[in-house]
Enzyme design. Structure first.
Site, PDB file in Angstrom:
ATOM      1  N   ASP A  31       0.869  -1.185   0.000  1.00 21.68           N
ATOM      2  CA  ASP A  31       0.000   0.000   0.000  1.00 21.68           C
ATOM      3  C   ASP A  31       0.900   1.228   0.000  1.00 21.68           C
ATOM      4  O   ASP A  31       1.476   1.579   1.029  1.00 21.68           O
ATOM      5  CB  ASP A  31      -0.905   0.004   1.236  1.00 21.68           C
ATOM      6  CG  ASP A  31      -1.904   1.158   1.221  1.00 21.68           C
ATOM      7  OD1 ASP A  31      -1.673   2.142   0.489  1.00 21.68           O
ATOM      8  OD2 ASP A  31      -2.901   1.080   1.962  1.00 21.68           O
ATOM      9  N   HIS A 146      -6.099  12.636  13.737  1.00 24.77           N
ATOM     10  CA  HIS A 146      -7.076  12.598  12.627  1.00 24.77           C
ATOM     11  C   HIS A 146      -8.329  11.784  12.966  1.00 24.77           C
ATOM     12  O   HIS A 146      -9.361  11.949  12.304  1.00 24.77           O
ATOM     13  CB  HIS A 146      -6.432  11.986  11.379  1.00 24.77           C
ATOM     14  CG  HIS A 146      -5.306  12.771  10.810  1.00 24.77           C
ATOM     15  ND1 HIS A 146      -5.419  14.103  10.463  1.00 24.77           N
ATOM     16  CD2 HIS A 146      -4.018  12.409  10.538  1.00 24.77           C
ATOM     17  CE1 HIS A 146      -4.260  14.529   9.984  1.00 24.77           C
ATOM     18  NE2 HIS A 146      -3.395  13.523  10.027  1.00 24.77           N
ATOM     19  N   HIS A 185      -0.060  17.948   9.064  1.00 20.86           N
ATOM     20  CA  HIS A 185      -1.429  17.732   8.598  1.00 20.86           C
ATOM     21  C   HIS A 185      -2.427  18.331   9.591  1.00 20.86           C
ATOM     22  O   HIS A 185      -2.177  18.336  10.797  1.00 20.86           O
ATOM     23  CB  HIS A 185      -1.729  16.231   8.448  1.00 20.86           C
ATOM     24  CG  HIS A 185      -0.851  15.530   7.475  1.00 20.86           C
ATOM     25  ND1 HIS A 185       0.294  14.850   7.853  1.00 20.86           N
ATOM     26  CD2 HIS A 185      -0.944  15.389   6.131  1.00 20.86           C
ATOM     27  CE1 HIS A 185       0.862  14.324   6.781  1.00 20.86           C
ATOM     28  NE2 HIS A 185       0.133  14.639   5.722  1.00 20.86           N
ATOM     29  N   TYR A 316       7.983  11.110   9.395  1.00 24.83           N
ATOM     30  CA  TYR A 316       8.248   9.965   8.520  1.00 24.83           C
ATOM     31  C   TYR A 316       9.647   9.969   7.912  1.00 24.83           C
ATOM     32  O   TYR A 316       9.977   9.065   7.166  1.00 24.83           O
ATOM     33  CB  TYR A 316       7.169   9.901   7.428  1.00 24.83           C
ATOM     34  CG  TYR A 316       5.790   9.918   8.062  1.00 24.83           C
ATOM     35  CD1 TYR A 316       5.294   8.794   8.707  1.00 24.83           C
ATOM     36  CD2 TYR A 316       5.050  11.095   8.109  1.00 24.83           C
ATOM     37  CE1 TYR A 316       4.070   8.826   9.354  1.00 24.83           C
ATOM     38  CE2 TYR A 316       3.811  11.134   8.752  1.00 24.83           C
ATOM     39  CZ  TYR A 316       3.333   9.998   9.371  1.00 24.83           C
ATOM     40  OH  TYR A 316       2.131  10.031  10.027  1.00 24.83           O
TER      41      TYR A 316
END
Length: 691
Positions: A31, A146, A185, A316
């Site tokens: 993915d 989130h 984000h 990341y």
């Protein structure tokens, strides 16, 4: 001779919560969206903390599972049952459930790890609120900001920070909680949960690019201020281009978050600590270096009596993530801050976003009440040409395909090499003693914190040796000689990095400070920030930029008196409350960070226009600069003032800055005048100035 009272580093003051078990789930299928959320995010961060010997300096708090009751403070029972059911699923079933949500994957261990992430966060809150520690960080996985009441989202399963806020309100009766989300984000999950709740102030900056970056929400823009009773308590700073760096992040704090936060006066701070907003991250594509997060943490530690809980979210690029985590923890441990790198000049896009946020929140906050109301432009519309260019450059998903391509691999390697050398330059040993003091009378030393190293009187021979290096004409009088002795005794230790900072009793402060400044340049310093509070003149040349002289005084100065390196601020204090926040955050701090001094000297002279609270605020916030090297010179000893400043310098506790008061119109006009005068010379002011 000197008497030493050694400062013991407050290793017991910061909690670190981590458990290897939260690395026990991973992506089981291909993915390209989710393959960056890996166990190594936690492992590399913890290993780097051990490398810098930070783990042993922290208080280790055991991890526990969050209970179902605690999880349902935010999430529905139906959603909880869905996540529980993933424990017994095979890979095909896990893949099917994952597709019901946006950018999420499940593993048989996900539910267990998600409960541990919740429990670790609540353990941190309990440790801070009970007084066991001052602050702390929870390294958790999966992240949370989130996730919503009925949905996993963006790698997040349970909303750890939102649950912590609800938990703190219920268990400890808190009425004001600040959540700061510096992940790249937008934490829309937190926004949705608290957008009608005035007891939680939520601040988020995030890559937005005019709604072209994930999560692609109109409600991530600057004009989403909250709903109903929560209007004004949701602050979004949208970044509309990549490449935002240290100066942009600091500007958002100076001109948006900190003024509102001090007015809000939180009882607890929760930080959604996402480091994908740091340099090299494939998600954020921003340029903030790890020490930037040290400075952001330092500012937040001045609120809520220092009660701060940082909880890991994104990040990341493993090297950037781990170094930024370490800089955050070093600051929580109250280590001196490294100088921040880069030019201090926010970009035009950042200025636009910040000014629009200030305009949108003007109706709700007294600190913004004198701002112009119209935004610079409507950020929800763009020309077709710009839109098309944006779409060719920016992923509409949290992970861009090019993040796994050769170009990005090359960039990641380049960032690794840069950070390797960069961190060697900015990391430095902590002085064995943090604060020194020189007090004329031994009797006066007893009210200093025990952690202060006290420098006692010199012998006649020691004084003679000391003064031989200076202009003897300036120190003929015994009184002046004693003042010089006190100042130089502490200053030398600061310059040699034997101590971090100091406080000095100097009955003839003007002469002592003048000589001290010359001594700094003989030592090799290039830039010294000298702030004088009160009426005092120094006979020094200020045109070469080696000294930035700021005078906070009661007497009115003409505009012609001011120059780039000599600034007079006429200030009228509110005698009952602290109205100095407006000047420190909106003018002094931006210029000081623009200047980037090697040392700071604060001189408290006669007829001062600031009380103890204002001076403590100034001293506390400026400690982020010059590797925290700061010397406070006090002409007229006042026990309350000396004790407050000494407490501030040692970091033993956060001083009481007093009740927040909005600035008077007279003071606001003075700051506005100075901002307009200096906005071109000191770029960090431009976020609060409209042409």
């Amino acid at each position: 001779m000197s008497v030493f009272v050694l400062f013991i580093a407050m290793a017991s003051g910061t909690a670190l919560i981590y458990d290897d078990e939260m690395t026990s789930y991973k992506l089981l299928w291909d993915d390209p969206i989710c393959d960056i959320e890996v166990p190594e995010r936690l492992l590399s961060s913890y290993d780097q903390l051990k490398h810098y010997d930070l783990v042993d300096r922290c208080v280790r708090i055991p991890v526990r599972e969050g209970t179902e009751e605690e999880i349902m403070l935010v999430h529905s029972s139906e959603y909880l049952e869905v996540i529980k059911s993933t424990q017994t699923m095979n890979e095909e079933e896990l893949q099917r459930v994952s597709k019901h949500y946006d950018a999420v994957y499940f593993h048989p261990n996900t539910y267990r790890c998600a409960k541990l992430a919740v429990g670790a966060t609540l353990q941190l809150v309990d440790s801070v609120m009970s007084g066991k520690v001052h602050n702390g960080m929870a390294l958790v996985r999966p992240p949370g900001h989130h996730s919503q009441r009925n949905a996993a989202n963006g790698f997040c399963v349970f909303n750890n920070v939102a649950i912590a806020a609800q938990y703190a309100k219920r268990r400890y009766g808190l009425q004001r909680i600040l959540i700061v989300d510096w992940d790249v984000h937008h934490g829309q999950g937190i926004q949705y949960i608290f957008e009608k709740d005035p007891s939680v102030l939520y601040f988020s900056w995030h890559r937005y690019e005019h709604q072209q970056f994930w999560p692609l929400l109109r409600e991530s823009d600057y004009d989403a201020v909250g709903q109903e009773n929560g209007k004004g308590f949701n602050i979004n700073v949208p970044w509309n281009k990549v490449g935002m760096g240290n100066s942009d992040y600091l500007a958002a704090f100076f001109h948006v978050l900190l003024p509102v936060a001090f007015e809000f006066a939180p009882e607890l701070i929760l930080v959604s600590s996402g480091y994908d907003s740091g340099i090299g991250d494939p998600e954020g594509q921003m340029t903030a270096t790890p020490e930037c997060f040290a400075h952001l943490t330092h500012f937040l530690m001045q609120l809520a009596n220092g009660r701060l809980c940082a909880v890991l979210e994104g990040g990341y690029h493993l090297k950037s993530l781990s170094e930024s985590v370490c800089m955050t923890v070093k600051t929580l441990l109250r280590d001196p801050l490294p100088q921040i790198s880069g030019e201090m000049a926010p970009c035009l896009s950042a200025i636009e976003s910040i000014q629009n946020v200030r305009a949108a929140h003007k109706p709700y906050w007294k600190c913004l009440m004198y701002e112009e109301t119209a935004p610079l432009k409507d950020l929800s519309t763009k020309s077709q040409q710009v839109m098309e260019a944006q779409l060719t450059q920016t992923s509409t998903h949290p992970t861009a395909e090019q993040a796994v391509g050769n170009t990005n691999r090359d960039e990641a390697i380049k960032t690794d090499k840069f950070l390797e050398s960069h961190m060697k330059r900015i990391l430095f040993p902590v002085p064995p003693v943090k604060t020194a003091a020189s007090i004329v009378s031994k009797a006066d030393a007893h009210f200093l914190p025990l952690s202060v190293q006290v420098e006692m009187e010199m012998s006649a021979q020691e004084r003679k040796t000391l003064v031989s290096g200076f202009d003897a004409e300036l120190v003929k009088e015994e009184k002046a000689l004693l003042s010089l002795q006190n100042v130089v005794a502490v200053l030398d230790k600061i310059l040699k990095k034997e101590v971090c900072n100091g406080i000095v009793d100097a009955s003839v402060a003007s002469v002592s400070t003048t000589i001290a400044l010359k001594h700094c340049f003989d030592f090799g310093l290039q830039r010294v920030l000298c702030i004088i509070v009160g009426d005092m003149d120094l006979e020094l040349s200020l045109d070469d930029g080696k000294i930035l002289f700021m005078n906070i005084c009661q007497k009115q100065q003409t505009e012609k008196t001011n120059s780039k390196y000599r600034i007079s601020l006429n200030w009228k204090e509110d005698t009952e409350r602290n109205n100095f926040f407006y000047a420190v955050l909106g003018f002094i701090l931006p210029i000081a960070y623009n200047y980037q001094p090697d040392l700071m000297i604060i001189v408290i002279g006669p007829n001062r226009s600031l009380g103890v609270n204002g001076i403590s605020l100034l001293t506390s916030l400026l400690q982020g600069l010059a590797e925290s090297r700061i010397l406070v010179v006090i002409q007229d000893i006042e026990i309350k003032l000396v004790r407050s400043v000494a407490t501030t310098l040692t970091g033993v506790s956060i001083p009481d800055f007093g009740v927040y008061a909005p600035a008077s119109q007279e003071n606001v006009l003075e700051i506005k005048r100075l901002r307009h005068q200096f906005k071109q010379e000191w770029k960090m002011l431009q976020c609060s100035v409209r042409d």
